[in-house]
Design an enzyme around this catalytic site. Structure first.
Site, PDB file in Angstrom:
ATOM      1  CG  HIS A 185      -1.722  -1.007   1.612  1.00 51.51           C
ATOM      2  ND1 HIS A 185      -1.312  -2.083   2.342  1.00 51.51           N
ATOM      3  CD2 HIS A 185      -3.038  -1.208   1.362  1.00 51.51           C
ATOM      4  CE1 HIS A 185      -2.331  -2.918   2.522  1.00 51.51           C
ATOM      5  NE2 HIS A 185      -3.391  -2.410   1.935  1.00 51.51           N
ATOM      6  CG  ASP A 205       1.851  -0.918   3.416  1.00 53.81           C
ATOM      7  OD1 ASP A 205       1.172  -0.519   4.371  1.00 53.81           O
ATOM      8  OD2 ASP A 205       1.475  -1.769   2.595  1.00 53.81           O
TER       9      ASP A 205
END
Ligand code: XLS
Ligand code: NI
Ligand code: NI
Length: 442
Positions: A107, A110
């Site tokens: 993501h 992240d």
């Protein structure tokens, strides 16, 4: 694969994980995953296409609703967000290359921490995209898919694309645009939408019809932007019935397929199925796989398992050989994944606190799938599994049945056939016999 470390070695003492065969007593070796071994006409690595998920292994802290972080890892310590993001990237590529796995997934948040400033977030993500690109080039590791986290920030508490506030929806769009840019720049092969909060907590305050239309429009706009900017990969929807919302619109595979058909998205979108999401929806994972394959829409999978004694997405590493073998039977017969692979959307437990535990977890998951692949192939090739299933439908080879299947025989012809044949024989479904086959080949 060349091992890539940063300035610091985060997993010192752990070397490349190699295939040593089932009899090795080395816990840091593969027993079943022999990447170039040909199974059913293709090397294992091409059937399985393993990916490491950034979020669980490098952002997960072991914190739970009852307690603070327990995973105190070196790559998560730098106070500067960009420097810490680079440490995480170093740790991620060290792990992936030591495990010798071909892909990773992330993501946006992240990769690097986001702020509330869209332009600043874009700048940070671009900086890290360049950093990751260099690591991909040095190692040969590729991006299986990218995605945007549209569920953690408080602005998304009522949804992102389905939020009743258009202002929030516009923030989600900005985030997806940047995540698509990063995915395209990194040669990402696919892009995922998991609708974490695309659903409702209460129908009392929700116009469901309107929200679903917004979701469809959001997906169309994302597809159009990506295609215009050179993305040739596949978009995946990841079904899940609930958690964090009470009801999520992408409930399960059948629901998503109906939605994609209704909004004319079938040319660009396929499914990314997750084991623990299937079980939350009240299905077996095998059921979800079969539904997707029958529609020609099995894109990818998120590998994990739930806990039979509770009802949430515990994201444990997969280890159940019987279930995985049943899943691999379906995947093999269906011809494999369309564009995707097996992403370990799984995390080590709160009390697994050593960096080495991340290795053991992945080794176990990789070997379980590899063994299931080999077993499933043997079942298909050597047992009477296929034959038994075909024979169950043998009665459809008579002319009246063929006429029924092709729409030429109606109720009158069927009635005449029934009278001519008399009462049907009682035929066994042979379930226990088939269940035993799995264990006989394990
Ligand atoms: C959560 C989902 C999530 C997606 C990616 O349950 O599995 O991790 O895979 O957003
Ligand atoms: Ni997932
Ligand atoms: Ni999940």
């Amino acid at each position: 694969m060349k091992i890539i470390t940063g300035k610091k070695e985060f997993f010192a003492g752990i070397d490349a994980i190699k295939f040593e065969g089932p009899r090795t007593d080395n816990p840091l070796a593969y027993r079943w995953y022999d990447e170039n071994k040909v199974v059913a006409g293709k090397p294992m690595k091409e059937w399985l296409r393993f990916a490491v998920a950034y979020w669980h292994s490098f952002n997960g802290t072991g914190a739970d609703p009852f307690g603070e972080a327990t995973h105190i890892f070196e790559w998560d310590k730098n106070a500067d967000p960009v420097a810490r993001a680079k440490d995480k990237a170093d740790a991620a590529f060290e792990l992936i290359t030591k495990l010798n796995l071909p892909y990773y997934c992330f993501h946006d948040v992240d990769v690097v921490d986001y702020t509330n400033d869209i332009a600043e977030n874009e700048k940070r993500l671009q900086t890290l995209t360049q950093y990751l690109k260099q690591k991909q080039e040095e190692s040969g590791v590729k991006l299986l898919w990218g995605t945007a986290n549209l569920f953690s920030h408080r602005r998304y508490m009522n949804g992102a694309a389905t939020n009743p506030d258009f202002h929030v929806l516009s923030h989600a769009a900005a985030q997806v645009k940047a995540a698509l840019d990063a995915t395209i720049a990194l040669g990402g092969e696919n892009y995922v939408f998991w609708g974490g909060r695309e659903g409702y907590m209460s129908l009392l305050n929700t116009d469901m019809k309107r929200e679903k239309e917004h979701l469809a429009r959001f997906l169309q706009a994302s597809r159009d932007y990506a295609r215009k900017n050179g993305f040739t990969g596949t978009f995946f929807i990841e079904p899940k019935p609930c958690e964090p919302t009470k009801h999520q619109y992408d409930y399960d595979a059948e629901t998503v397929i109906g939605f994609l058909r209704q909004y004319d998205l079938l040319n660009d979108f396929k499914l990314n199925l997750e084991v623990n999401h299937a079980t939350l929806a009240g299905h077996t994972f095998q059921h979800e796989l079969q539904v997707a394959i029958d529609a020609g829409l099995l894109g990818s999978m998120d590998a994990n398992r739930g806990d039979y004694q509770n009802g949430w997405d515990t994201d444990q590493f997969p280890t159940n050989l019987n279930e995985l073998t049943e899943a691999m039977l379906i995947i093999l017969e269906g011809g494999g994944f369309k564009g995707g692979g097996i992403n370990f959307d799984a995390k080590i437990r709160r009390n697994s606190t050593d960096p080495a535990d991340i290795f053991y977890a992945h080794i176990g998951g990789v070997d379980s799938f590899a063994r299931a692949l080999i077993t499933a192939d043997e079942i298909l090739e050597k047992s009477d599994y296929r034959k038994i299933r075909q024979e169950r439908y043998a009665s459809f080879s008579v002319d009246t049945a063929k006429a029924f299947e092709s729409g030429k025989a109606g109720l009158e012809e069927l009635r005449a056939f029934a009278i001519a044949q008399g009462e049907p024989a009682v035929r066994s479904g042979r379930q226990e016999y088939l269940e035993n086959i799995i264990n006989n080949y394990l």
